[in-house]
Design a protein around this motif. Structure first.
Motif, PDB file in Angstrom:
ATOM      1  N   ALA A 197      47.716  21.264  43.564  1.00  0.00           N
ATOM      2  CA  ALA A 197      48.304  19.927  43.506  1.00  0.00           C
ATOM      3  C   ALA A 197      47.700  19.011  44.554  1.00  0.00           C
ATOM      4  CB  ALA A 197      49.813  20.012  43.716  1.00  0.00           C
ATOM      5  N   ALA A 198      47.164  19.603  45.623  1.00  0.00           N
ATOM      6  CA  ALA A 198      46.558  18.770  46.659  1.00  0.00           C
ATOM      7  C   ALA A 198      45.399  17.959  46.114  1.00  0.00           C
ATOM      8  CB  ALA A 198      46.071  19.664  47.811  1.00  0.00           C
ATOM      9  N   ALA A 199      44.709  18.547  45.136  1.00  0.00           N
ATOM     10  CA  ALA A 199      43.546  17.842  44.592  1.00  0.00           C
ATOM     11  C   ALA A 199      43.923  16.793  43.563  1.00  0.00           C
ATOM     12  CB  ALA A 199      42.590  18.857  43.956  1.00  0.00           C
ATOM     13  N   PHE A 200      45.126  16.925  42.980  1.00  0.00           N
ATOM     14  CA  PHE A 200      45.503  16.026  41.898  1.00  0.00           C
ATOM     15  C   PHE A 200      46.661  15.117  42.253  1.00  0.00           C
ATOM     16  CE2 PHE A 200      42.725  17.618  38.686  1.00  0.00           C
ATOM     17  CZ  PHE A 200      42.476  18.928  39.067  1.00  0.00           C
ATOM     18  N   ALA A 201      47.192  15.213  43.485  1.00  0.00           N
ATOM     19  CA  ALA A 201      48.279  14.324  43.881  1.00  0.00           C
ATOM     20  C   ALA A 201      47.748  12.907  43.976  1.00  0.00           C
ATOM     21  CB  ALA A 201      48.851  14.749  45.239  1.00  0.00           C
ATOM     22  N   PRO A 202      48.570  11.901  43.646  1.00  0.00           N
ATOM     23  CA  PRO A 202      48.114  10.515  43.704  1.00  0.00           C
ATOM     24  C   PRO A 202      47.608  10.151  45.090  1.00  0.00           C
ATOM     25  CG  PRO A 202      50.190  10.664  42.538  1.00  0.00           C
ATOM     26  CD  PRO A 202      49.930  12.018  43.119  1.00  0.00           C
ATOM     27  N   GLY A 213      44.449   5.988  52.541  1.00  0.00           N
ATOM     28  CA  GLY A 213      43.827   6.937  53.441  1.00  0.00           C
ATOM     29  C   GLY A 213      43.208   6.230  54.624  1.00  0.00           C
ATOM     30  N   ARG A 214      42.659   7.001  55.560  1.00  0.00           N
ATOM     31  CA  ARG A 214      42.048   6.386  56.715  1.00  0.00           C
ATOM     32  C   ARG A 214      40.954   7.291  57.249  1.00  0.00           C
ATOM     33  NH1 ARG A 214      42.641   7.725  61.701  1.00  0.00           N
ATOM     34  NH2 ARG A 214      42.562   5.567  62.373  1.00  0.00           N
ATOM     35  N   THR A 215      39.987   6.699  57.937  1.00  0.00           N
ATOM     36  CA  THR A 215      39.011   7.470  58.668  1.00  0.00           C
ATOM     37  C   THR A 215      39.389   7.417  60.133  1.00  0.00           C
ATOM     38  OG1 THR A 215      37.618   5.523  58.922  1.00  0.00           O
ATOM     39  CG2 THR A 215      37.184   6.923  57.022  1.00  0.00           C
ATOM     40  N   PRO A 216      39.184   8.505  60.881  1.00  0.00           N
ATOM     41  CA  PRO A 216      39.661   8.545  62.253  1.00  0.00           C
ATOM     42  C   PRO A 216      38.973   7.553  63.176  1.00  0.00           C
ATOM     43  CG  PRO A 216      38.333  10.482  61.729  1.00  0.00           C
ATOM     44  CD  PRO A 216      38.565   9.749  60.450  1.00  0.00           C
ATOM     45  N   THR A 217      37.840   6.972  62.753  1.00  0.00           N
ATOM     46  CA  THR A 217      37.148   6.039  63.628  1.00  0.00           C
ATOM     47  C   THR A 217      37.529   4.584  63.356  1.00  0.00           C
ATOM     48  OG1 THR A 217      35.299   6.025  62.063  1.00  0.00           O
ATOM     49  CG2 THR A 217      35.176   7.571  63.897  1.00  0.00           C
ATOM     50  N   ALA A 218      38.338   4.349  62.311  1.00  0.00           N
ATOM     51  CA  ALA A 218      38.704   2.974  61.964  1.00  0.00           C
ATOM     52  C   ALA A 218      39.723   2.419  62.949  1.00  0.00           C
ATOM     53  CB  ALA A 218      39.273   2.926  60.555  1.00  0.00           C
ATOM     54  N   VAL A 219      39.560   1.153  63.310  1.00  0.00           N
ATOM     55  CA  VAL A 219      40.517   0.492  64.191  1.00  0.00           C
ATOM     56  C   VAL A 219      41.661  -0.080  63.360  1.00  0.00           C
ATOM     57  CG1 VAL A 219      40.851  -1.359  65.841  1.00  0.00           C
ATOM     58  CG2 VAL A 219      38.748  -0.021  65.904  1.00  0.00           C
ATOM     59  N   SER A 220      41.343  -0.819  62.325  1.00  0.00           N
ATOM     60  CA  SER A 220      42.332  -1.335  61.389  1.00  0.00           C
ATOM     61  C   SER A 220      41.822  -1.070  59.981  1.00  0.00           C
ATOM     62  CB  SER A 220      42.558  -2.834  61.592  1.00  0.00           C
ATOM     63  OG  SER A 220      43.101  -3.094  62.870  1.00  0.00           O
ATOM     64  N   GLU A 221      42.746  -0.862  59.052  1.00  0.00           N
ATOM     65  CA  GLU A 221      42.347  -0.505  57.707  1.00  0.00           C
ATOM     66  C   GLU A 221      42.678  -1.604  56.713  1.00  0.00           C
ATOM     67  OE1 GLU A 221      42.812   4.238  57.403  1.00  0.00           O
ATOM     68  OE2 GLU A 221      44.658   3.158  57.792  1.00  0.00           O
ATOM     69  N   THR A 222      41.867  -1.689  55.698  1.00  0.00           N
ATOM     70  CA  THR A 222      42.090  -2.640  54.625  1.00  0.00           C
ATOM     71  C   THR A 222      42.197  -1.868  53.305  1.00  0.00           C
ATOM     72  OG1 THR A 222      39.732  -2.927  54.172  1.00  0.00           O
ATOM     73  CG2 THR A 222      40.715  -4.352  55.870  1.00  0.00           C
ATOM     74  N   LYS A 223      42.506  -2.592  52.236  1.00  0.00           N
ATOM     75  CA  LYS A 223      42.594  -1.957  50.931  1.00  0.00           C
ATOM     76  C   LYS A 223      41.265  -1.312  50.554  1.00  0.00           C
ATOM     77  CE  LYS A 223      43.751  -2.884  46.093  1.00  0.00           C
ATOM     78  NZ  LYS A 223      44.203  -3.893  45.102  1.00  0.00           N
ATOM     79  N   ALA A 224      40.146  -1.947  50.927  1.00  0.00           N
ATOM     80  CA  ALA A 224      38.827  -1.385  50.622  1.00  0.00           C
ATOM     81  C   ALA A 224      38.636  -0.035  51.305  1.00  0.00           C
ATOM     82  CB  ALA A 224      37.734  -2.356  51.046  1.00  0.00           C
ATOM     83  N   ASP A 225      39.144   0.094  52.543  1.00  0.00           N
ATOM     84  CA  ASP A 225      39.056   1.369  53.250  1.00  0.00           C
ATOM     85  C   ASP A 225      39.842   2.450  52.514  1.00  0.00           C
ATOM     86  OD1 ASP A 225      37.525   0.283  55.357  1.00  0.00           O
ATOM     87  OD2 ASP A 225      39.349  -0.455  56.332  1.00  0.00           O
ATOM     88  N   LEU A 226      41.017   2.078  52.016  1.00  0.00           N
ATOM     89  CA  LEU A 226      41.850   3.038  51.299  1.00  0.00           C
ATOM     90  C   LEU A 226      41.183   3.485  50.001  1.00  0.00           C
ATOM     91  CD1 LEU A 226      45.380   1.420  51.722  1.00  0.00           C
ATOM     92  CD2 LEU A 226      44.107   2.898  53.282  1.00  0.00           C
ATOM     93  N   ALA A 251      40.177   7.280  49.172  1.00  0.00           N
ATOM     94  CA  ALA A 251      40.878   7.876  48.025  1.00  0.00           C
ATOM     95  C   ALA A 251      39.939   8.738  47.204  1.00  0.00           C
ATOM     96  CB  ALA A 251      41.497   6.782  47.158  1.00  0.00           C
ATOM     97  N   LYS A 252      38.701   8.310  47.066  1.00  0.00           N
ATOM     98  CA  LYS A 252      37.726   9.081  46.308  1.00  0.00           C
ATOM     99  C   LYS A 252      37.411  10.417  46.992  1.00  0.00           C
ATOM    100  CE  LYS A 252      36.545   6.951  42.503  1.00  0.00           C
ATOM    101  NZ  LYS A 252      36.649   7.654  41.183  1.00  0.00           N
ATOM    102  N   LYS A 253      37.444  10.416  48.330  1.00  0.00           N
ATOM    103  CA  LYS A 253      37.192  11.654  49.063  1.00  0.00           C
ATOM    104  C   LYS A 253      38.399  12.584  48.972  1.00  0.00           C
ATOM    105  CE  LYS A 253      34.200   9.362  52.478  1.00  0.00           C
ATOM    106  NZ  LYS A 253      34.001   9.054  53.918  1.00  0.00           N
ATOM    107  N   LEU A 254      39.594  12.001  49.001  1.00  0.00           N
ATOM    108  CA  LEU A 254      40.800  12.813  48.932  1.00  0.00           C
ATOM    109  C   LEU A 254      41.035  13.368  47.531  1.00  0.00           C
ATOM    110  CD1 LEU A 254      43.238  10.579  51.018  1.00  0.00           C
ATOM    111  CD2 LEU A 254      42.451  12.859  51.644  1.00  0.00           C
ATOM    112  N   ASN A 255      40.741  12.559  46.523  1.00  0.00           N
ATOM    113  CA  ASN A 255      41.050  12.938  45.153  1.00  0.00           C
ATOM    114  C   ASN A 255      39.990  12.371  44.210  1.00  0.00           C
ATOM    115  OD1 ASN A 255      42.175  13.274  42.578  1.00  0.00           O
ATOM    116  ND2 ASN A 255      44.254  13.133  43.376  1.00  0.00           N
TER     117      ASN A 255
END
Length: 267
Positions: free
Chosen positions: A26-31, A35-48, A52-56
């Protein structure tokens, strides 16, 4: 490998093994909400969307409620994304604790010494984890809630060495315990995260990979623990767990058996 609740029926064991494999996948198919990368200071929708592609890779970006475009409490979109990311990571961690704890208690595993100073042992409840929680005294529960409250307070601190997750800090990052005038008034030799400094020399790529695994495992654990509780309270709601977990007729979401807030109103 996950131990199953004790049962002599080989068929139910096989069904539980199948469930474990489903929950693992289920980890691979959960919505993938965000998400975030550990080096990001602030995140935007584009970052997510990128993470998302890496997570799922199958579902990719999935946000049907458009939460990534929201503005909670007038704090701005990037602060809202930080809040949502931190919330998901934190709930995933708690769910992993709960899932593993459920397996342990369902098998009757407990500490051999007394739980309380008056000699009261750790309860057993015949392999029924929610009933086991009900058997714990309210005094013991208040101690647990007190610790949780302190950890929540500490996790919200914003210091020169730790930015708040809604102010450019890393979602999911728990601040180190600091001793002295500006921290805890006694020595604290270990931190909550990585107390033995095993990740001190870990590369950023490895840290990022482990964070992605933690997010996916947390999502699977949230599905898993709710599946257990649903099967216990509404028999047949999770067919694979029918006959595997015992029935529970209490209230799994109530912290106390006694409804202290509703008691004055006859509830």
């Amino acid at each position: 490998f996950l131990a199953t609740p004790q049962t002599s029926n080989h068929t139910t064991k096989m069904k539980f093994a199948i469930l474990a494999s489903i929950l693992g996948s289920a980890a691979a198919f959960a919505p993938a909400q965000n998400g975030r990368t550990p080096t990001a200071v602030s995140e935007t929708k584009a970052d997510l969307e990128a993470l998302a592609k890496k997570l799922n890779p199958v579902l990719g970006y999935y946000d049907p409620l458009n939460l990534a475009e929201a503005d909670f409490w007038g704090q701005g979109n990037e602060a809202t994304i930080g809040f949502l990311r931190h919330s998901e990571i934190k709930h995933g961690r708690i769910a992993m604790f709960a899932f593993v704890g459920y397996i342990v208690h369902a098998n009757g595993i407990k500490f051999p010494w007394a739980m309380q100073l008056d000699g009261t042992p750790f309860p057993d409840a015949n392999g029924n984890p929610p009933a086991l929680w009900d058997a714990i005294s309210d005094d013991a529960k208040w101690q647990i809630f007190g610790l949780i409250g302190f950890l929540e307070f500490w996790s919200e601190l914003s210091t020169p060495n730790h930015k708040h997750y809604m102010r450019g800090g890393k979602p999911g990052d728990f601040p180190d315990f600091v001793s002295g005038p500006d921290g805890i008034p006694h020595p604290v030799p270990f931190n909550l995260y990585d107390p033995f400094k095993l990740s001190k020399n870990m590369s950023e790529e490895k840290k990022e990979s482990r964070l992605r695994a933690e997010i996916n495992n947390g999502r699977a654990a949230m599905i898993g623990i709710l599946g257990f509780l649903s099967a216990q309270c509404a028999e047949g709601s999770v067919p694979l767990l029918t006959g595997v977990v015992p029935h529970y007729d209490g209230e799994p979401m109530a912290p106390f058996v006694t409804n202290y807030l509703g008691q004055p109103f006859g509830m």
